[in-house]
Design a protein around this motif. Structure first.
Motif, PDB file in Angstrom:
ATOM      1  N   PRO A 168     -20.825 -13.287 -80.961  1.00  0.00           N
ATOM      2  CA  PRO A 168     -21.838 -12.963 -81.977  1.00  0.00           C
ATOM      3  C   PRO A 168     -22.262 -11.506 -81.919  1.00  0.00           C
ATOM      4  N   SER A 169     -22.411 -10.911 -83.046  1.00  0.00           N
ATOM      5  CA  SER A 169     -22.853  -9.531 -83.247  1.00  0.00           C
ATOM      6  C   SER A 169     -21.784  -8.501 -82.885  1.00  0.00           C
ATOM      7  N   ASN A 170     -20.624  -8.943 -82.478  1.00  0.00           N
ATOM      8  CA  ASN A 170     -19.544  -8.003 -82.174  1.00  0.00           C
ATOM      9  C   ASN A 170     -18.385  -8.190 -83.141  1.00  0.00           C
ATOM     10  N   GLU A 171     -17.609  -7.147 -83.249  1.00  0.00           N
ATOM     11  CA  GLU A 171     -16.410  -7.250 -84.072  1.00  0.00           C
ATOM     12  C   GLU A 171     -15.356  -8.078 -83.343  1.00  0.00           C
ATOM     13  N   ARG A 172     -14.441  -8.588 -84.118  1.00  0.00           N
ATOM     14  CA  ARG A 172     -13.328  -9.310 -83.537  1.00  0.00           C
ATOM     15  C   ARG A 172     -12.409  -8.292 -82.846  1.00  0.00           C
ATOM     16  N   GLU A 173     -12.091  -8.525 -81.584  1.00  0.00           N
ATOM     17  CA  GLU A 173     -11.280  -7.584 -80.839  1.00  0.00           C
ATOM     18  C   GLU A 173      -9.959  -8.238 -80.434  1.00  0.00           C
ATOM     19  N   GLN A 174      -8.928  -7.422 -80.414  1.00  0.00           N
ATOM     20  CA  GLN A 174      -7.640  -7.930 -79.996  1.00  0.00           C
ATOM     21  C   GLN A 174      -7.615  -8.034 -78.475  1.00  0.00           C
ATOM     22  N   VAL A 175      -7.262  -9.193 -77.986  1.00  0.00           N
ATOM     23  CA  VAL A 175      -7.197  -9.440 -76.552  1.00  0.00           C
ATOM     24  C   VAL A 175      -5.781  -9.224 -76.037  1.00  0.00           C
ATOM     25  N   ALA A 176      -4.807  -9.756 -76.751  1.00  0.00           N
ATOM     26  CA  ALA A 176      -3.408  -9.650 -76.325  1.00  0.00           C
ATOM     27  C   ALA A 176      -2.512  -9.770 -77.542  1.00  0.00           C
ATOM     28  N   TYR A 177      -1.406  -9.040 -77.483  1.00  0.00           N
ATOM     29  CA  TYR A 177      -0.447  -8.981 -78.602  1.00  0.00           C
ATOM     30  C   TYR A 177       0.950  -9.152 -78.039  1.00  0.00           C
ATOM     31  N   ASN A 181       7.771  -9.235 -81.832  1.00  0.00           N
ATOM     32  CA  ASN A 181       8.946 -10.080 -82.018  1.00  0.00           C
ATOM     33  C   ASN A 181       9.945  -9.928 -80.873  1.00  0.00           C
ATOM     34  N   SER A 182       9.984  -8.732 -80.285  1.00  0.00           N
ATOM     35  CA  SER A 182      10.904  -8.467 -79.178  1.00  0.00           C
ATOM     36  C   SER A 182      10.348  -8.894 -77.837  1.00  0.00           C
ATOM     37  N   GLY A 183       9.109  -9.298 -77.809  1.00  0.00           N
ATOM     38  CA  GLY A 183       8.477  -9.679 -76.553  1.00  0.00           C
ATOM     39  C   GLY A 183       7.584  -8.608 -75.963  1.00  0.00           C
ATOM     40  N   TYR A 184       7.511  -7.478 -76.642  1.00  0.00           N
ATOM     41  CA  TYR A 184       6.641  -6.393 -76.164  1.00  0.00           C
ATOM     42  C   TYR A 184       5.182  -6.846 -76.208  1.00  0.00           C
ATOM     43  N   THR A 185       4.448  -6.561 -75.154  1.00  0.00           N
ATOM     44  CA  THR A 185       3.065  -7.028 -75.067  1.00  0.00           C
ATOM     45  C   THR A 185       2.074  -5.872 -74.923  1.00  0.00           C
ATOM     46  N   ILE A 186       0.890  -6.111 -75.424  1.00  0.00           N
ATOM     47  CA  ILE A 186      -0.227  -5.176 -75.297  1.00  0.00           C
ATOM     48  C   ILE A 186      -1.452  -5.991 -74.920  1.00  0.00           C
ATOM     49  N   TYR A 187      -2.237  -5.466 -73.994  1.00  0.00           N
ATOM     50  CA  TYR A 187      -3.442  -6.150 -73.551  1.00  0.00           C
ATOM     51  C   TYR A 187      -4.651  -5.230 -73.673  1.00  0.00           C
ATOM     52  N   ALA A 188      -5.789  -5.831 -73.965  1.00  0.00           N
ATOM     53  CA  ALA A 188      -7.034  -5.096 -73.889  1.00  0.00           C
ATOM     54  C   ALA A 188      -7.300  -4.759 -72.431  1.00  0.00           C
ATOM     55  N   ASP A 189      -7.926  -3.617 -72.190  1.00  0.00           N
ATOM     56  CA  ASP A 189      -8.193  -3.194 -70.809  1.00  0.00           C
ATOM     57  C   ASP A 189      -9.007  -4.242 -70.052  1.00  0.00           C
ATOM     58  N   SER A 190      -9.885  -4.924 -70.749  1.00  0.00           N
ATOM     59  CA  SER A 190     -10.782  -5.877 -70.099  1.00  0.00           C
ATOM     60  C   SER A 190     -10.062  -7.113 -69.565  1.00  0.00           C
ATOM     61  N   VAL A 191      -8.831  -7.362 -70.016  1.00  0.00           N
ATOM     62  CA  VAL A 191      -8.131  -8.573 -69.580  1.00  0.00           C
ATOM     63  C   VAL A 191      -6.840  -8.278 -68.830  1.00  0.00           C
ATOM     64  N   LYS A 192      -6.485  -7.016 -68.693  1.00  0.00           N
ATOM     65  CA  LYS A 192      -5.254  -6.667 -67.990  1.00  0.00           C
ATOM     66  C   LYS A 192      -5.264  -7.216 -66.580  1.00  0.00           C
ATOM     67  N   GLY A 193      -4.153  -7.824 -66.193  1.00  0.00           N
ATOM     68  CA  GLY A 193      -4.042  -8.385 -64.855  1.00  0.00           C
ATOM     69  C   GLY A 193      -4.597  -9.785 -64.731  1.00  0.00           C
ATOM     70  N   ARG A 194      -5.307 -10.246 -65.756  1.00  0.00           N
ATOM     71  CA  ARG A 194      -5.895 -11.591 -65.714  1.00  0.00           C
ATOM     72  C   ARG A 194      -5.308 -12.504 -66.777  1.00  0.00           C
ATOM     73  N   PHE A 195      -5.002 -11.964 -67.938  1.00  0.00           N
ATOM     74  CA  PHE A 195      -4.468 -12.757 -69.053  1.00  0.00           C
ATOM     75  C   PHE A 195      -2.996 -12.444 -69.246  1.00  0.00           C
ATOM     76  N   THR A 196      -2.255 -13.471 -69.673  1.00  0.00           N
ATOM     77  CA  THR A 196      -0.847 -13.293 -69.983  1.00  0.00           C
ATOM     78  C   THR A 196      -0.535 -13.976 -71.310  1.00  0.00           C
TER      79      THR A 196
END
Length: 116
Positions: A41-50, A53-68
């Protein structure tokens, strides 16, 4: 048209783990990217992980090392494995699907609550 069905949310204690799943169905299911977003609530929607198609991944700094993030194209499914969950991971998680051509699609969202 693409339909997205999310599952796996709920209540989890701090330090715990949870896995979200998102199954895509419909057309345009090849050559696509998928991602998970989070909104509180009150925050914008933020991308957590992407995952591209090739399997390339991007993570938000706040979840790096914890989310896959991972994908199973045979099942047109994307997963988000969340470990070492924190209070601040609480929010509504949305699945996002972007076909090669066209606009992206959103799931309805699923609540994740980290609480003791």
């Amino acid at each position: 048209q693409v339909q997205l069905a999310e599952s796996g949310g709920g209540l989890v204690q701090p330090g715990g783990s949870q896995r979200l799943s998102c199954v895509a169905s419909g057309s345009q299911l090849t050559n696509h990217a998928m991602a998970w977003y989070r909104q509180v609530p009150s925050n914008e929607r933020e991308q957590v992980a992407y995952i591209g198609n090739s399997g390339y991944t991007i993570y938000a700094d706040s979840v790096k090392g914890r989310f896959t993030i991972s994908r199973d194209d045979a099942k047109t499914t994307v997963y988000l494995q969340m470990n070492s969950l924190r209070f601040e991971d609480t929010g509504v998680y949305y699945c996002w699907f972007k076909p090669l051509f066209g606009t992206p699609y959103w799931g309805q969202g699923i609540q994740v609550t980290v609480s003791s």
